[in-house]
Design an enzyme around this catalytic site. Structure first.
Site, PDB file in Angstrom:
ATOM      1  N   HIS A   1      54.526  55.329  17.335  1.00 38.32           N
ATOM      2  CA  HIS A   1      55.892  55.069  16.884  1.00 38.32           C
ATOM      3  C   HIS A   1      56.033  53.589  16.567  1.00 38.32           C
ATOM      4  O   HIS A   1      55.536  52.749  17.317  1.00 38.32           O
ATOM      5  CB  HIS A   1      56.872  55.486  17.998  1.00 38.32           C
ATOM      6  CG  HIS A   1      58.258  54.934  17.841  1.00 38.32           C
ATOM      7  ND1 HIS A   1      59.148  55.412  16.911  1.00 38.32           N
ATOM      8  CD2 HIS A   1      58.908  53.948  18.502  1.00 38.32           C
ATOM      9  CE1 HIS A   1      60.285  54.711  17.011  1.00 38.32           C
ATOM     10  NE2 HIS A   1      60.162  53.830  17.967  1.00 38.32           N
TER      11      HIS A   1
ATOM     12  N   HIS B   1      53.323  54.372   8.393  1.00 39.40           N
ATOM     13  CA  HIS B   1      53.376  52.925   8.613  1.00 39.40           C
ATOM     14  C   HIS B   1      52.146  52.113   8.222  1.00 39.40           C
ATOM     15  O   HIS B   1      52.221  50.890   8.226  1.00 39.40           O
ATOM     16  CB  HIS B   1      53.700  52.640  10.084  1.00 39.40           C
ATOM     17  CG  HIS B   1      54.990  53.260  10.512  1.00 39.40           C
ATOM     18  ND1 HIS B   1      56.210  52.885  10.002  1.00 39.40           N
ATOM     19  CD2 HIS B   1      55.249  54.263  11.388  1.00 39.40           C
ATOM     20  CE1 HIS B   1      57.165  53.623  10.561  1.00 39.40           C
ATOM     21  NE2 HIS B   1      56.606  54.467  11.393  1.00 39.40           N
TER      22      HIS B   1
ATOM     23  N   VAL C   1      65.204  53.669   6.738  1.00 36.81           N
ATOM     24  CA  VAL C   1      64.469  52.424   6.980  1.00 36.81           C
ATOM     25  C   VAL C   1      63.032  52.771   7.350  1.00 36.81           C
ATOM     26  O   VAL C   1      62.803  53.704   8.123  1.00 36.81           O
ATOM     27  CB  VAL C   1      65.101  51.616   8.146  1.00 36.81           C
ATOM     28  CG1 VAL C   1      64.320  50.323   8.383  1.00 36.81           C
ATOM     29  CG2 VAL C   1      66.559  51.296   7.868  1.00 36.81           C
TER      30      VAL C   1
ATOM     31  N   LYS D   1      64.610  58.800   4.031  1.00 36.73           N
ATOM     32  CA  LYS D   1      64.489  58.066   5.297  1.00 36.73           C
ATOM     33  C   LYS D   1      65.108  56.678   5.093  1.00 36.73           C
ATOM     34  O   LYS D   1      64.728  55.961   4.171  1.00 36.73           O
ATOM     35  CB  LYS D   1      63.012  57.953   5.708  1.00 36.73           C
ATOM     36  CG  LYS D   1      62.840  57.294   7.077  1.00 36.73           C
ATOM     37  CD  LYS D   1      61.389  57.286   7.555  1.00 36.73           C
ATOM     38  CE  LYS D   1      61.295  56.636   8.940  1.00 36.73           C
ATOM     39  NZ  LYS D   1      59.903  56.541   9.427  1.00 36.73           N
TER      40      LYS D   1
ATOM     41  N   THR E   1      58.914  50.743   7.844  1.00 36.84           N
ATOM     42  CA  THR E   1      58.069  49.554   7.745  1.00 36.84           C
ATOM     43  C   THR E   1      56.621  49.956   7.498  1.00 36.84           C
ATOM     44  O   THR E   1      56.106  50.844   8.176  1.00 36.84           O
ATOM     45  CB  THR E   1      58.154  48.731   9.048  1.00 36.84           C
ATOM     46  OG1 THR E   1      59.520  48.404   9.301  1.00 36.84           O
ATOM     47  CG2 THR E   1      57.333  47.444   8.945  1.00 36.84           C
TER      48      THR E   1
END
Length: 124
Positions: free
Chosen positions: A119, A12, A43, A41, A45
């Site tokens: 997470h 991320h 989705v 994967k 961000t």
């Protein structure tokens, strides 16, 4: 073994660019960060802020996580992020992503000592 905090950074964090100006950003980054190994994967961000700024979210607004746990935190301000979404017709191993540049608040789950993000829960 990769710790949860290290995995969060790999999946991320991208502090090197302010935004994802290239439409192929997600295809390149998802591959580079090992999120297209064995499957695509769906989705993911990426956050384009300093690691310190993202760690700081763990001391901001406490909110419920999607899974009902209470260790999620929402950033006070909107951050520069890139959303990567697998295109509907994309099939492994040809993982093809839609790249969207956004400015949104992020919600992360934090744990450990030091208390750090482990997470990525949502952007709002």
């Amino acid at each position: 073994k990769e710790s949860a905090a290290m995995k969060f950074e790999r999946q991320h964090m991208d502090s090197t660019v302010a935004t994802s100006s290239s439409p192929t950003y997600c295809n390149q980054m998802m591959k580079r960060r090992n999120m297209t190994q064995g499957y695509c994967k769906p989705v993911n961000t990426f956050v384009h802020e300093s690691l310190a700024d993202v760690h700081a979210v763990c001391s901001q607004e406490n909110v419920a996580c999607k899974n009902g746990k209470s260790n999620c935190y929402k950033s006070h301000s909107a951050l520069h992020i890139t959303d990567c979404r697998l295109k509907g017709n994309a099939k492994y191993p040809n993982c093809d992503y839609q790249t969207s540049q956004l400015q949104k608040q992020i919600i992360v789950a934090c744990e450990g000592n030091p208390f750090v993000p482990v997470h990525f829960d949502a952007s709002v």
